[in-house]
Design a protein around this motif. Structure first.
Motif, PDB file in Angstrom:
ATOM      1  N   THR A   6       3.159   1.116  -7.412  1.00  0.00           N
ATOM      2  CA  THR A   6       2.758   0.053  -8.329  1.00  0.00           C
ATOM      3  C   THR A   6       3.870  -0.269  -9.322  1.00  0.00           C
ATOM      4  OG1 THR A   6       0.466   0.807  -8.159  1.00  0.00           O
ATOM      5  CG2 THR A   6       1.001  -0.655  -9.981  1.00  0.00           C
ATOM      6  N   ASN A   7       4.543   0.756  -9.838  1.00  0.00           N
ATOM      7  CA  ASN A   7       5.651   0.531 -10.776  1.00  0.00           C
ATOM      8  C   ASN A   7       6.805  -0.210 -10.116  1.00  0.00           C
ATOM      9  OD1 ASN A   7       4.351   1.780 -12.902  1.00  0.00           O
ATOM     10  ND2 ASN A   7       5.155   3.803 -12.400  1.00  0.00           N
ATOM     11  N   SER A  25       0.899 -10.656  -6.761  1.00  0.00           N
ATOM     12  CA  SER A  25       0.722  -9.431  -7.524  1.00  0.00           C
ATOM     13  C   SER A  25      -0.716  -8.938  -7.433  1.00  0.00           C
ATOM     14  CB  SER A  25       1.086  -9.663  -8.996  1.00  0.00           C
ATOM     15  OG  SER A  25       0.216 -10.621  -9.557  1.00  0.00           O
ATOM     16  N   VAL A  26      -0.901  -7.663  -7.748  1.00  0.00           N
ATOM     17  CA  VAL A  26      -2.226  -7.047  -7.762  1.00  0.00           C
ATOM     18  C   VAL A  26      -2.447  -6.437  -9.130  1.00  0.00           C
ATOM     19  CG1 VAL A  26      -3.665  -5.215  -6.817  1.00  0.00           C
ATOM     20  CG2 VAL A  26      -2.242  -6.564  -5.298  1.00  0.00           C
ATOM     21  N   LEU A 200     -12.323   5.384   1.666  1.00  0.00           N
ATOM     22  CA  LEU A 200     -12.421   3.929   1.821  1.00  0.00           C
ATOM     23  C   LEU A 200     -11.692   3.211   0.693  1.00  0.00           C
ATOM     24  CD1 LEU A 200     -13.552   1.447   3.245  1.00  0.00           C
ATOM     25  CD2 LEU A 200     -15.686   1.766   1.982  1.00  0.00           C
ATOM     26  N   PHE A 201     -11.901   3.659  -0.542  1.00  0.00           N
ATOM     27  CA  PHE A 201     -11.232   3.040  -1.679  1.00  0.00           C
ATOM     28  C   PHE A 201      -9.713   3.121  -1.546  1.00  0.00           C
ATOM     29  CE2 PHE A 201      -9.185   4.216  -5.758  1.00  0.00           C
ATOM     30  CZ  PHE A 201      -9.186   2.977  -6.370  1.00  0.00           C
ATOM     31  N   GLY A 202      -9.193   4.281  -1.179  1.00  0.00           N
ATOM     32  CA  GLY A 202      -7.751   4.452  -1.047  1.00  0.00           C
ATOM     33  C   GLY A 202      -7.154   3.598   0.055  1.00  0.00           C
ATOM     34  N   ASN A 203      -7.860   3.496   1.178  1.00  0.00           N
ATOM     35  CA  ASN A 203      -7.352   2.685   2.288  1.00  0.00           C
ATOM     36  C   ASN A 203      -7.232   1.216   1.910  1.00  0.00           C
ATOM     37  OD1 ASN A 203      -7.069   4.823   4.078  1.00  0.00           O
ATOM     38  ND2 ASN A 203      -9.129   4.595   4.911  1.00  0.00           N
ATOM     39  N   ILE A 204      -8.276   0.666   1.277  1.00  0.00           N
ATOM     40  CA  ILE A 204      -8.270  -0.757   0.948  1.00  0.00           C
ATOM     41  C   ILE A 204      -7.282  -1.053  -0.182  1.00  0.00           C
ATOM     42  CG2 ILE A 204      -9.674  -2.710   0.247  1.00  0.00           C
ATOM     43  CD1 ILE A 204     -10.249  -1.524   3.026  1.00  0.00           C
ATOM     44  N   LEU A 209      -1.965  -3.213  -1.931  1.00  0.00           N
ATOM     45  CA  LEU A 209      -0.698  -2.964  -2.626  1.00  0.00           C
ATOM     46  C   LEU A 209       0.493  -3.166  -1.700  1.00  0.00           C
ATOM     47  CD1 LEU A 209      -1.555   0.206  -4.769  1.00  0.00           C
ATOM     48  CD2 LEU A 209      -1.152  -2.111  -5.597  1.00  0.00           C
ATOM     49  N   VAL A 210       0.376  -2.706  -0.471  1.00  0.00           N
ATOM     50  CA  VAL A 210       1.482  -2.858   0.481  1.00  0.00           C
ATOM     51  C   VAL A 210       1.707  -4.329   0.815  1.00  0.00           C
ATOM     52  CG1 VAL A 210       2.192  -2.384   2.856  1.00  0.00           C
ATOM     53  CG2 VAL A 210       1.256  -0.553   1.462  1.00  0.00           C
TER      54      VAL A 210
END
Length: 224
Positions: A6-7, A25-26, A200-204, A209-210
């Motif tokens: 993110t940084n 951006s996110v 699930l949260f981490g995957n999405i 972000l990618v």
């Protein structure tokens, strides 16, 4: 890892002067809060969730309002979806059992459709063009509250199924095959919701972000 990435994204965004890069951006951790009594909920999650539910209901109504022997158009699409549900039904049959699986197929299929719709809503729809007071519209499943709610709901259904079938004797499984495993068996059941929700949260979130990182780099190289 997420914080480092993110940084990097924010640094690239800061030094790129392309006005279109803002759409790539996110905003992590920014929310549009709605106040319901003493509660504060994430409004952007409700908005996109309602849209996904509305689309699913609309497809169901359109695809089943004029059923014919020879399927055409939307009916053909709905029958294709139902054929896929046979695969879900087979999974439920193998995991739950031949005699108990059928009542749970609607719940499993509904959960699958909702998660599927939420994931693709975040991937296909350019929510960045819709401005809201704070935060941004995105896939509901990139909010930890959504995934925790879904995992807790499934855990309650899991305990309900066991207790309704075996009664209090259901909890005897915690001391099988030996009472020594009691703490481990209890810990396993109570860590499942945590594992499912963060997975699930981490995957999405990582996916968004990618994709945003690639879009920012593309805009920077194209217009920078």
């Amino acid at each position: 890892m997420y914080l480092l990435f993110t940084n990097i994204i924010l640094m690239v965004y800061q030094y790129s002067f392309n006005p279109f890069s803002s759409f790539s951006s996110v905003e992590v951790g920014e929310h549009w809060y709605w106040s319901i009594g003493s509660l504060k909920v994430h409004g952007q999650v409700f908005v996109v969730s309602w849209i996904v539910i509305f689309v699913l209901i609309l497809f169901s109504i359109i695809g089943t309002r004029n059923i014919q022997k020879t399927p055409k158009n939307w009916q053909n699409f709905m029958e294709f979806v139902l054929e896929f549900f046979i695969f879900i039904q087979d999974i439920a049959k193998n995991q739950i059992g031949d005699h108990e699986y059928r009542p749970w197929v609607p719940y499993i299929a509904t959960l699958f459709l909702f998660i599927f719709g939420c994931n693709w809503a975040g991937a296909l729809i350019p929510w960045k063009f819709i401005e809201i007071p704070n935060g941004e519209l995105a896939a509901p499943t990139n909010d930890i509250n959504t995934t925790v709610a879904l995992s807790l709901m499934t855990s309650f259904a899991y305990f309900y199924a066991g207790i309704s079938k075996k009664g209090i004797g259901y909890f005897a499984r915690y001391i099988e095959p030996t009472p020594i495993l009691l703490p481990i068996n209890i810990l396993e059941d109570f860590t499942k919701p945590l594992s499912l929700s963060f997975r699930l949260f981490g995957n999405i979130l990582a996916d968004e972000l990618v994709v945003s990182g690639y879009l920012i780099l593309y805009c920077y190289n194209l217009y920078g």
